[in-house]
Design an enzyme around this catalytic site. Structure first.
Site, short mmCIF file in Angstrom:
data_model
loop_
_atom_site.label_atom_id
_atom_site.label_comp_id
_atom_site.label_asym_id
_atom_site.label_seq_id
_atom_site.Cartn_x
_atom_site.Cartn_y
_atom_site.Cartn_z
N GLU A 1 0.80 -1.23 0.00
CA GLU A 1 0.00 0.00 0.00
C GLU A 1 0.83 1.28 0.00
O GLU A 1 0.42 2.29 -0.58
CB GLU A 1 -0.94 0.01 1.22
N SER B 1 -59.46 -22.42 21.75
CA SER B 1 -59.74 -22.88 23.12
C SER B 1 -58.63 -22.55 24.11
O SER B 1 -58.83 -22.72 25.32
CB SER B 1 -60.00 -24.38 23.11
#
Length: 668
Positions: free
Chosen positions: A77, A347
């Site tokens: 880099e 129920s």
């Protein structure tokens, strides 16, 4: 583009930047780097459930990054990193010349310092104004920080692909180790990624990744960081990549609830979560969560992919949410059915009716007759309830304990007609149901919509002996400096008596007995438990909600599309999920019995009348009563030896006992 103009513009920018930076104008003072910090969400045992971040990043000091790794990035880099002052005019002019010859931009001239500045302080816009600020700040950052610190900032914030920011997370993502353990071959592979993370990902394109690794090694040789022999050996080294098949995210629906809670409550909630490094401690129990996910997914694995559902578990005495499953696949649907899906519970809603009835003078031995009955409605029509199955009526009297055990619909509607729908709704709300309830007779059959979370919370009121605990999941929130932001404690309130809660719990425990709607689950749960099945009209949705003294859980199964039906009763699909979850979640906790209040008595009663059973009673059950309300007289229908047979349903006189409050059960 006029490339000659481009070169001269760069030169002018360098000259101007140098002049401004060296002049040290105060209005261009270098800001302090402020990288977003990940937040963590913990379970009740301080285990990390999830890490939340804008960028998946864990910062580490440069001292923990091997020198060979540092050198790999510098070589590829910015080989003159230790020689320049933030800008590298030689490199900039060289890059500009190559771009001019190629008639396009093929090479960049940014140093590591410039890249660090760009990522820390600047936007991604490509303008001369942004480039100018980058050059000025690059010079200034060199004055403020050492080269090692700049390299540390750089390596902690660059992107490596697959959601990994910084060298530590990148190392974990690709090699399943820490950055401090990197070798030359691995370092070269990682150093090649930032230029084009997706293109050079070894998970996606191994050959391109290898070619890029070789370029990095060659640059390290050229710069003098390694020898040719070391480069060749590193390139031959076999790299062991972490499996690219990521483990499925744990408790995604729960984590989404945590995020929603924080963003709703705090104006800067999103920033708190994704950038401020807070710690969120929750009530979730990861072991129970795994049990919930396994039970839920195993049952639905080979079923229609559109079939959905939810599971939520709550600790009754505190309201702590211990587990939450909001659907089958969070990546396909973010809709949390545990908290957002309002469905008719069928129920499974009956326990609120029976709680109201017990609290208003009825007993487990009170009897009602299951028979054809009509109820006039406000619209002029008649409402005629029936039972599930091929036989719509039992055509005989049932005790309330029997009726709840077999989930008799006709008895439920008769009972709510006597108690009134308004009273039933009031009890449901009192126990934890927050949704609006329609006070019709059909409310007894669960025709008003509720969420799995609220009905499970309401059942928890029974499990805790009548004390309602508001469900919650955020225990405390701490900022990155250790300061307390928020802390929560259980909110409890007694809403029904312990005797009423126990009497209903005892009735719901019978659901697991032979002949009950959940008898098939008794062998799975293998501990004292209470619960109720729920199946809506045409088998559209299936439910099971139940509890032990330690844990309450609710399971809902259904389709998001209201036109589709599950086609299976609650006891056959939701019930097994519930039972397997409870068995696994509580495997390390010894079985416990429900606490019996001191003023509860137990007697054997005849199911035909609800009175004391005789030696000639054909069907006997054990029932619990509040002391003083238990029957005192034997059943007159089965007093003699020749009466040991069930009452003829055509004989209407025994209906004398129907619909009478508890004190008439003792009538001689």
């Amino acid at each position: 583009m006029n490339f000659k103009k481009y070169i001269w513009s760069l030169v002018v920018l360098i000259i101007i930047s140098l002049s401004i930076a060296l002049a040290g104008y105060s209005f261009l003072a270098l800001p302090t780097p402020n990288l977003p910090e990940a937040s963590k969400v913990y379970d009740t045992n301080n285990k990390v459930i999830a890490t939340l971040y804008k960028e998946n990043r864990v910062e580490i000091p440069v001292e923990r990054i091997p020198q060979v790794t540092q050198n790999a990035f510098i070589a590829v880099e910015d080989s003159r990193f230790y020689k320049h002052f933030g800008l590298d005019p030689i490199r900039i002019i060289g890059a500009a010349w190559h771009n001019l010859r190629s008639r396009k931009i093929v090479e960049g001239g940014s140093t590591i310092t410039q890249q660090t500045v760009k990522n820390l302080y600047l936007s991604g816009e490509k303008t001369f104004g942004r480039k100018f600020r980058e050059l000025v700040l690059a010079i200034q950052i060199e004055h403020k920080y050492s080269k090692k610190k700049i390299l540390e900032l750089y390596l902690n914030q660059i992107y490596f692909g697959h959601g990994a920011y910084g060298i530590e997370i990148a190392t974990q993502t690709y090699f399943d180790k820490h950055a401090s353990d990197l070798g030359l071959a691995e370092s070269a592979m990682l150093a090649g990624l930032p230029k084009a993370p997706n293109n050079y990902s070894p998970f996606q394109n191994w050959e391109k990744a290898r070619n890029r690794q070789k370029i990095v090694l060659e640059r390290m040789v050229d710069v003098g960081f390694i020898s040719r022999e070391e480069a060749d050996a590193a390139f031959r080294e076999k790299l062991i990549l972490k499996s690219s098949t990521a483990k499925s995210e744990t408790a995604p629906y729960f984590i989404n609830e945590v995020i929603r809670y924080l963003t709703d409550k705090y104006e800067n909630g999103a920033n708190m979560i994704y950038a401020e490094g807070i710690s969120v401690y929750t009530s979730l129990d990861l072991n129970m969560q795994y049990a919930a996910e396994n039970s839920f997914n195993n049952m639905l694995e080979n079923m229609d992919t559109d079939l959905e559902g939810a599971l939520v578990a709550i600790e009754p005495n505190t309201g702590y949410i211990r587990a939450m499953v909001g659907g089958r696949d969070f990546s396909l649907s973010k809709f949390n059915r545990a908290t957002q899906a309002k469905r008719q519970p069928g129920s499974a809603f009956k326990p609120f009716l029976y709680t109201a009835a017990i609290d208003r003078g009825y007993t487990q031995g009170s009897t009602l007759t299951c028979e054809y009955v009509e109820f006039p409605q406000d619209n002029g029509k008649l409402y005629t309830p029936t039972d599930y199955g091929t036989i719509p009526y039992h055509n005989r009297a049932l005790t309330l304990k029997e009726a709840l055990k077999i989930s008799d619909n006709v008895i439920a509607v008769k009972l709510v007609n006597q108690v009134t729908p308004l009273v039933m709704a009031e009890y449901a709300n009192r126990m934890g149901i927050e949704s609006n309830l329609r006070p019709y007779l059909s409310l007894a059959l669960g025709t008003s919509e509720v969420t799995p979370l609220e009905i499970t919370g309401a059942y928890s009121t029974l499990a805790s002996g009548g004390i309602k605990s508001k469900p919650f999941f955020i225990l405390k929130i701490i900022d990155k400096d250790g300061h307390l932001i928020e802390e929560n404690a259980p909110i409890t309130e007694r809403v029904i008596s312990d005797t009423t809660a126990y009497l209903v719990t005892d009735m719901l425990s019978a659901v697991f007995d032979s002949g009950g709607t959940a008898a098939s689950l008794a062998g799975i749960i293998s501990r004292p438990a209470a619960g109720k099945t729920g199946t809506t009209q045409n088998y559209r949705d299936a439910w099971f909600v139940g509890y032990t003294p330690r844990l309450a859980a609710g399971v809902y199964i259904g389709y998001d599309n209201p036109e589709k039906n599950v086609g299976i009763p609650g006891g056959k699909i939701a019930g097994p999920i519930w039972a397997n979850f409870m068995s696994d979640a509580l495997k390390d906790i010894p079985p416990e019995k429900f606490i019996v209040p001191p003023d509860i008595v137990t007697v054997n009663i005849c199911t035909d009348t609800g009175l004391l059973a005789t030696s000639h009673s054909p069907d006997i059950i054990t029932a619990c009563f509040l002391k003083g309300t238990e029957p005192q007289k034997p059943c007159p229908l089965h007093f003699f030896s020749d009466s040991k047979k069930r009452r003829d349903p055509r004989n209407t006189w025994p209906r004398f006992f129907d619909n009478w409050p508890r004190f008439f059960n003792n009538w001689p």
